[in-house]
Write an enzyme that holds these catalytic residues in place. Structure first.
Site, PDB file in Angstrom:
ATOM      1  N   ASP A 121       0.771  -1.120   0.161  1.00 31.78           N
ATOM      2  CA  ASP A 121       0.044   0.017  -0.132  1.00 31.78           C
ATOM      3  C   ASP A 121       0.679   1.049   0.029  1.00 31.78           C
ATOM      4  O   ASP A 121       0.383   2.201   0.402  1.00 31.78           O
ATOM      5  CB  ASP A 121      -0.989  -0.028   1.262  1.00 31.78           C
ATOM      6  CG  ASP A 121      -0.295  -0.011   2.579  1.00 31.78           C
ATOM      7  OD1 ASP A 121       0.864  -0.569   2.762  1.00 31.78           O
ATOM      8  OD2 ASP A 121      -0.728   0.806   3.397  1.00 31.78           O
ATOM      9  N   GLU A 122       2.129   1.104  -0.299  1.00 30.73           N
ATOM     10  CA  GLU A 122       2.954   2.204  -0.336  1.00 30.73           C
ATOM     11  C   GLU A 122       3.039   2.751  -1.721  1.00 30.73           C
ATOM     12  O   GLU A 122       3.596   2.083  -2.928  1.00 30.73           O
ATOM     13  CB  GLU A 122       4.329   1.739  -0.093  1.00 30.73           C
ATOM     14  CG  GLU A 122       5.328   2.710   0.428  1.00 30.73           C
ATOM     15  CD  GLU A 122       6.745   2.618   1.108  1.00 30.73           C
ATOM     16  OE1 GLU A 122       6.794   2.886   2.297  1.00 30.73           O
ATOM     17  OE2 GLU A 122       7.638   1.762   0.464  1.00 30.73           O
TER      18      GLU A 122
END
Length: 303
Positions: free
Chosen positions: A214-215
């Protein structure tokens, strides 16, 4: 068995092979005039057999390939050549081909044999492989390797133009909770939504990429200072103020953004590291928040 066949039988076999070949086969004069064409040539180009015999091979090539023609034919005469080209059908459809070209002597005449294969499907596969090497398949934005390459280019450009840029790293707060509560398919929808939303808020010459999980990262070019960066960051936060409806679920998305300017870093690696450090500083504040590495007290920086 073949040695028992007479010339007429061999000619019939040759003709059947010629006409039923999967590839296009053209016999050409030295000047490129078409002397013979098989059934596949008629099918692919859309011309009748008689029309093809009134044409030159140049008539079948896309106009962008005209400058390569003479060199390719010279190589064909000196031992044969395998090359890629673009041909055009009667209806104007361009398609990529692979051409095996060889020149032979026949009855004191030089004949060029072109065996031509439509490689449209192969090119689609190659293009897909290239795309997957550069783009994240879930979000369709640049992957880690691609965005780092873009960052390298952006740094060189900024240094040459004596300008500044900002590198931002952000991830989704409590994303594991979203996956656990709504399921991974919905979690994937959240990642897609975040990627497309952020991409839509950037200027044409800015970039967003997915580092993994989720980066995400953002490259903001032609930045004068912190105020320019904050105007972009605030636009992003404004979008995520209200819950998002995905898969009939109301999901509150919150992100933490770490920011570092090129002028505040020694090189690309320190730029990434310092933006990452700033992101974890931002996470200390609940809800959408951001932090500049330059504003972190020295005693809180990990050197």
């Amino acid at each position: 068995m073949l040695q028992d066949l007479n010339n007429d039988d061999l000619l019939k076999i040759y003709r059947a092979t010629f006409d039923n070949a999967y590839d296009i086969i053209l016999y050409l004069s030295e000047e490129g005039n078409i002397l013979a064409a098989n059934k596949m040539a008629v099918e692919k180009y859309g011309y009748t057999y008689e029309e093809l015999l009134s044409m030159n091979i140049r008539d079948l090539r896309h106009f962008t390939t005209k400058y390569d023609y003479e060199d390719q034919m010279t190589l064909s005469e000196s031992g044969g050549l395998l090359f890629e080209c673009t041909h055009v059908s009667k209806h104007g459809t361009a398609f990529p081909v692979e051409v095996s070209s060889r020149t032979i002597e026949f009855n004191n005449h030089r004949i060029r044999i072109h065996i031509i294969r439509d490689i449209t499907d192969r090119k689609k596969i190659e293009d897909k492989i290239v795309y997957l090497a550069k783009y994240d398949p879930l979000t369709n934005i640049p992957n880690r390797a691609n965005i780092i390459s873009q960052l390298d280019d952006a740094i060189k450009e900024a240094e040459f133009d004596q300008e500044n840029l900002a590198f931002l790293i952000f991830d989704l707060d409590k994303f594991k909770m979203i996956n656990d509560t709504f399921g991974h398919p919905t979690g994937d929808k959240v990642l897609q939504y975040v990627a497309s939303t952020v991409q839509g808020l950037l200027r044409p010459y800015d970039s967003v990429g997915r580092f993994g999980g989720d980066e995400f990262v953002i490259i903001l070019r032609k930045i004068k200072g912190h105020r320019d960066v904050l105007s972009v960051v605030n636009r992003i936060f404004d979008v995520f103020k209200s819950p998002t409806i995905l898969e009939d679920n109301h999901i509150q998305i919150s992100i933490s953004i770490g920011i570092c300017l090129l002028s505040e870093a020694k090189n690309r690696d320190s730029l990434i590291y310092q933006a990452d450090t700033a992101m974890y500083e931002a996470k200390k504040t609940l809800g959408c928040s951001s932090a500049f590495y330059a504003n972190i007290p020295s005693n809180k920086k990990n050197f």
